[in-house]
Design a protein around this motif. Sequence first.
Motif, PDB file in Angstrom:
ATOM      1  N   PRO A 222       0.975  -0.834   0.307  1.00  0.00           N
ATOM      2  CA  PRO A 222      -0.004  -0.211   0.105  1.00  0.00           C
ATOM      3  C   PRO A 222       1.121   1.339   0.349  1.00  0.00           C
ATOM      4  CG  PRO A 222      -0.923  -1.594   1.589  1.00  0.00           C
ATOM      5  CD  PRO A 222       0.215  -2.456   0.885  1.00  0.00           C
ATOM      6  N   HIS A 223       0.300   1.994  -0.751  1.00  0.00           N
ATOM      7  CA  HIS A 223       1.080   3.554  -0.434  1.00  0.00           C
ATOM      8  C   HIS A 223       2.563   3.989  -0.836  1.00  0.00           C
ATOM      9  CE1 HIS A 223      -2.660   4.172   1.052  1.00  0.00           C
ATOM     10  NE2 HIS A 223      -2.032   3.774   2.559  1.00  0.00           N
ATOM     11  N   ALA A 224       3.042   1.864  -1.820  1.00  0.00           N
ATOM     12  CA  ALA A 224       4.241   2.681  -2.239  1.00  0.00           C
ATOM     13  C   ALA A 224       4.535   3.684  -3.285  1.00  0.00           C
ATOM     14  CB  ALA A 224       4.864   0.731  -2.573  1.00  0.00           C
ATOM     15  N   LEU A 225       6.101   4.233  -3.127  1.00  0.00           N
ATOM     16  CA  LEU A 225       6.094   5.223  -4.593  1.00  0.00           C
ATOM     17  C   LEU A 225       6.430   4.255  -5.633  1.00  0.00           C
ATOM     18  CD1 LEU A 225       6.303   8.036  -5.812  1.00  0.00           C
ATOM     19  CD2 LEU A 225       8.973   7.721  -4.805  1.00  0.00           C
ATOM     20  N   VAL A 226       5.605   4.689  -6.655  1.00  0.00           N
ATOM     21  CA  VAL A 226       6.508   3.532  -8.467  1.00  0.00           C
ATOM     22  C   VAL A 226       6.797   4.238  -9.577  1.00  0.00           C
ATOM     23  CG1 VAL A 226       5.698   1.591  -9.699  1.00  0.00           C
ATOM     24  CG2 VAL A 226       5.490   1.508  -7.488  1.00  0.00           C
ATOM     25  N   GLY A 227       7.336   4.630  -9.778  1.00  0.00           N
ATOM     26  CA  GLY A 227       7.498   5.508 -11.073  1.00  0.00           C
ATOM     27  C   GLY A 227       8.477   5.293 -11.659  1.00  0.00           C
ATOM     28  N   PHE A 228       8.893   6.014 -12.873  1.00  0.00           N
ATOM     29  CA  PHE A 228      10.015   5.919 -13.646  1.00  0.00           C
ATOM     30  C   PHE A 228      10.732   6.998 -13.170  1.00  0.00           C
ATOM     31  CE2 PHE A 228      12.198   7.005 -17.819  1.00  0.00           C
ATOM     32  CZ  PHE A 228      13.135   5.896 -17.834  1.00  0.00           C
ATOM     33  N   ALA A 229      10.527   8.561 -13.760  1.00  0.00           N
ATOM     34  CA  ALA A 229      11.597  10.027 -13.332  1.00  0.00           C
ATOM     35  C   ALA A 229      10.741   9.930 -12.203  1.00  0.00           C
ATOM     36  CB  ALA A 229      10.220  10.877 -14.768  1.00  0.00           C
ATOM     37  N   GLY A 230      11.574  10.969 -11.699  1.00  0.00           N
ATOM     38  CA  GLY A 230      11.246  11.344 -10.201  1.00  0.00           C
ATOM     39  C   GLY A 230      10.730  12.499  -9.995  1.00  0.00           C
ATOM     40  N   GLN A 231      10.042  12.775  -8.583  1.00  0.00           N
ATOM     41  CA  GLN A 231       9.244  13.791  -8.442  1.00  0.00           C
ATOM     42  C   GLN A 231       9.536  15.184  -9.305  1.00  0.00           C
ATOM     43  OE1 GLN A 231       5.920  13.355  -5.521  1.00  0.00           O
ATOM     44  NE2 GLN A 231       5.599  11.496  -6.277  1.00  0.00           N
ATOM     45  N   ARG A 232      10.670  15.590  -8.730  1.00  0.00           N
ATOM     46  CA  ARG A 232      11.002  16.840  -9.066  1.00  0.00           C
ATOM     47  C   ARG A 232      11.167  17.095 -10.616  1.00  0.00           C
ATOM     48  NH1 ARG A 232      16.404  18.936  -7.499  1.00  0.00           N
ATOM     49  NH2 ARG A 232      16.438  16.015  -6.924  1.00  0.00           N
ATOM     50  N   LEU A 242       1.876  18.510  -8.355  1.00  0.00           N
ATOM     51  CA  LEU A 242       1.636  17.240  -9.090  1.00  0.00           C
ATOM     52  C   LEU A 242       0.613  16.923  -8.312  1.00  0.00           C
ATOM     53  CD1 LEU A 242       5.501  15.602  -9.247  1.00  0.00           C
ATOM     54  CD2 LEU A 242       3.291  16.087 -11.837  1.00  0.00           C
ATOM     55  N   PRO A 243      -0.551  15.767  -8.550  1.00  0.00           N
ATOM     56  CA  PRO A 243      -1.517  14.692  -7.667  1.00  0.00           C
ATOM     57  C   PRO A 243      -0.924  14.967  -5.926  1.00  0.00           C
ATOM     58  CG  PRO A 243      -1.807  14.556  -9.192  1.00  0.00           C
ATOM     59  CD  PRO A 243      -0.881  15.148  -9.595  1.00  0.00           C
ATOM     60  N   SER A 244      -1.721  14.560  -5.028  1.00  0.00           N
ATOM     61  CA  SER A 244      -1.085  13.867  -4.169  1.00  0.00           C
ATOM     62  C   SER A 244      -0.783  12.707  -4.241  1.00  0.00           C
ATOM     63  CB  SER A 244      -2.025  14.070  -2.516  1.00  0.00           C
ATOM     64  OG  SER A 244      -3.313  13.626  -3.098  1.00  0.00           O
ATOM     65  N   ASP A 245      -1.283  11.759  -4.944  1.00  0.00           N
ATOM     66  CA  ASP A 245      -1.408  10.543  -4.912  1.00  0.00           C
ATOM     67  C   ASP A 245      -0.645   9.769  -6.244  1.00  0.00           C
ATOM     68  OD1 ASP A 245      -2.178   9.476  -2.830  1.00  0.00           O
ATOM     69  OD2 ASP A 245      -4.292   8.918  -2.936  1.00  0.00           O
ATOM     70  N   PHE A 246      -0.060  11.123  -7.194  1.00  0.00           N
ATOM     71  CA  PHE A 246       1.001  10.758  -8.077  1.00  0.00           C
ATOM     72  C   PHE A 246       1.967   9.603  -7.723  1.00  0.00           C
ATOM     73  CE2 PHE A 246       4.279  11.868 -11.143  1.00  0.00           C
ATOM     74  CZ  PHE A 246       4.197  12.228 -12.247  1.00  0.00           C
ATOM     75  N   GLN A 247       2.082   8.685  -8.019  1.00  0.00           N
ATOM     76  CA  GLN A 247       3.219   7.071  -8.464  1.00  0.00           C
ATOM     77  C   GLN A 247       2.988   6.749  -7.321  1.00  0.00           C
ATOM     78  OE1 GLN A 247       6.834   9.931  -8.671  1.00  0.00           O
ATOM     79  NE2 GLN A 247       7.120   8.841 -11.114  1.00  0.00           N
ATOM     80  N   ARG A 248       1.529   6.706  -6.758  1.00  0.00           N
ATOM     81  CA  ARG A 248       0.998   5.854  -5.347  1.00  0.00           C
ATOM     82  C   ARG A 248       0.711   4.474  -5.923  1.00  0.00           C
ATOM     83  NH1 ARG A 248       4.717   6.930  -1.221  1.00  0.00           N
ATOM     84  NH2 ARG A 248       4.634   9.109  -1.501  1.00  0.00           N
ATOM     85  N   ALA A 249       1.339   2.919  -5.116  1.00  0.00           N
ATOM     86  CA  ALA A 249       0.697   2.446  -5.778  1.00  0.00           C
ATOM     87  C   ALA A 249      -0.768   2.300  -6.276  1.00  0.00           C
ATOM     88  CB  ALA A 249       0.619   1.273  -4.945  1.00  0.00           C
TER      89      ALA A 249
END
Lengths: 284, 258
Positions: A222-232, A242-249
Motif C-alpha cells: 500500500p502507498h508504495a512510490l512506483v515510478g520512472f522519473a523522479g517527482q522533482r 502534482l496530484p497528491s497520490d501521483f506515483q503511489r501504488a
Amino acid sequence: MRLFNKRHYIHLPAAPAELKQRQSQVPDGLWQRCPYCHESVYYRDLGAFKVCPNCQYGFRLTAQQRLDQLTHQFQPWDTGLTAQDPLHFPGYQTKLAQVQHKTGLQESVVTGKARLGHYPVALGVMDTHFFMGSLGSATGEKITRLFEKATAQRLPVILLTASGGARMQEGIHSLMQMAKVSQAVAAHHAAGLLYIVVLTDPTTGGVTASFAMEGDLILAEPHALVGFAGQRVVAQTTQQPLPSDFQRAETVLQTGFIDRIVPRPQLAQTLRQLLAWHQPKVGE
Amino acid sequence: MAALKRSAQTVVQAARSDKKITTQALLAGLFPDLMELFGDRLSGDDPALRGGIATFGHQPVTVLSTDKGSDLESKIATHFGSPTPTGYRKALRLMEQAAKFNRPIISLINTPGAYPGQSAEEQGQGAAIAADLLKASQLPVPMISLIFGEGGSGGALALACGDRVWMLQNSFYAILSPEGFASILWKDAKKSGQAAKVMQLLPEQLLAQGIIEKIVPEKQPATLIETLREQLLAEIARLQQLTPTELLVQRQARFRKF
C-alpha cells in the motif's frame, strides 16, 4: 510601580545531574512519523510488520527483516559479490566501505533460495539502506544470477524491489544492468517459469524501467512510490503541482500497471497461494 | 582516435548543437524510400519516435529513430526528442514486425531521455521501456543502433539493446544528463561540466570499456551518410551470416559481460 517589574517567566534551577542522566536514557525513535499520512505513531503500534495503523503504509525494512517476515528457510547465493568501481569515481570506494560496515550488506540486494510454505523459490530482496537500493553492477549481477540459477533449477522467482534507480557512481555500467537482467528474465520467461514482483517503497528509475515491470504478476505494498522519473523532475517538466497520490501504488494500479495491492501482513500468504497455483503439474 | 584529449563538456555541447545532423537528414540520406509507419495500436502515435520500412542495399529493413523536431511546433510535439510510452510501444510493435518478416533493424538515437511528464508516468513509461528491453533480447534478426547526438539513459537504451551500438564522434551516452547527474550527486545542476568529466560519457571512453563497438567520424553530411551506409551494409551482411541462435548467443554475451 512594581506592576511593570513583574516577570512573565519563572526561573528554573539547573537540572540536577540525576535528571540529565535520566533524560539521556530516553531512547530516540519511540514515536515515528508515517512518511505517507504524517501521523505520529508509537513504535509498538507499528507491530511486527512495521505498518502504520492509520493508513497501512509499510515502513521501509532491511532485507533481513523482510526475510524474517517471509521465510524460515533461506540459503543465500553469491554473498561475496560486491560493488566494483568501474569509473574510479572519486570517493565511491570510501563511501561503499562505510555503507557496507553500517548495513552489514555487500550490495543493495540479497538473493538466495528460500522456502515459502511448501514451495521452493528463488528469492531476491532489495534494501534501501544500501545506497538507496540503487542498481550497481554487483546488484545487477546478483539479480542476473538469481534468474539464471532459477532457470537452471526450474524455480519460480520472487523479487521484492526497492530502489532509487541507477547507481550514479557507476555511470553507464549501471545502465547496462537493465539490459543484462532483462535478458536473464527473458530466458526464465521462455522456460515457462513464474516471476512475481513485489513493488515496495520506493521503486523508481531504471529498476522500474526494467525488471520491476517484467513480472508475470506485479504486486505492490500500500502507498508504495512506483515510478520512472523522479517527482522533482516531473514537476519541473509540467510546471504544475502534482496530484497528491501521483506515483503511489493505488494510482499505478488504477492506470493499469499493478495486478494487486497486498498489505504487508498478508504478503506471505498471498505469495504462497500464487506459488501453489503455479506448481508444475505431475508429469510435466 | 586523434581526438582523445577533447573535453567532455565540449562534446556534450557539440552533441546538442543546432549544427548536429538532424533525424530528417539522416533518414532522407540513408533511406530515401522510407515508408513511415505510425501508431502503437493502443493509444496513439508519438512523433518523437519514428519508424518504418525502407530498402537498404538489396533488402528491406526496419528503421527506428528518435526525432527532436525541426521547428518550434515539432520540437514541442516531440518534447524535444523525448519519447513517451506511446513511442516505446510503437518501437516494440515495429521490432516485433521486423522479427516476423526477418528484417534487420537499424535504430538512430538522439534523445535527452524518455519524457518525464505526468502523463508519461501515468501511461507507464517504465513498463514501456522494460517491454522494449525484454523484446530486444529475443529478436532473431540483426539490430544495429547508432547514437548520433545525445544518448540519454533508459530512453536511449530502449533502442540500443541489439547486436552493435555505434556512436558518432560528437555524441555521448550516459546514465543521465550531466545536469541531472550533478543535481542528484552534488545538489547543483551548474556543476554539469565537472559531472560530464567524471561520468566518462565520451565515445572513446565507452569504446574502451566495451559499451560500444565503433566510433564513426563526423564529416560533411553527404560524406557521413556515405560512410554510414557502407559500414552498416557490411555489418548487416556479417550479422546475417549467423544463424538466429548464434546471433542471440552473441547478443546475450554482449550484455552479460557487464
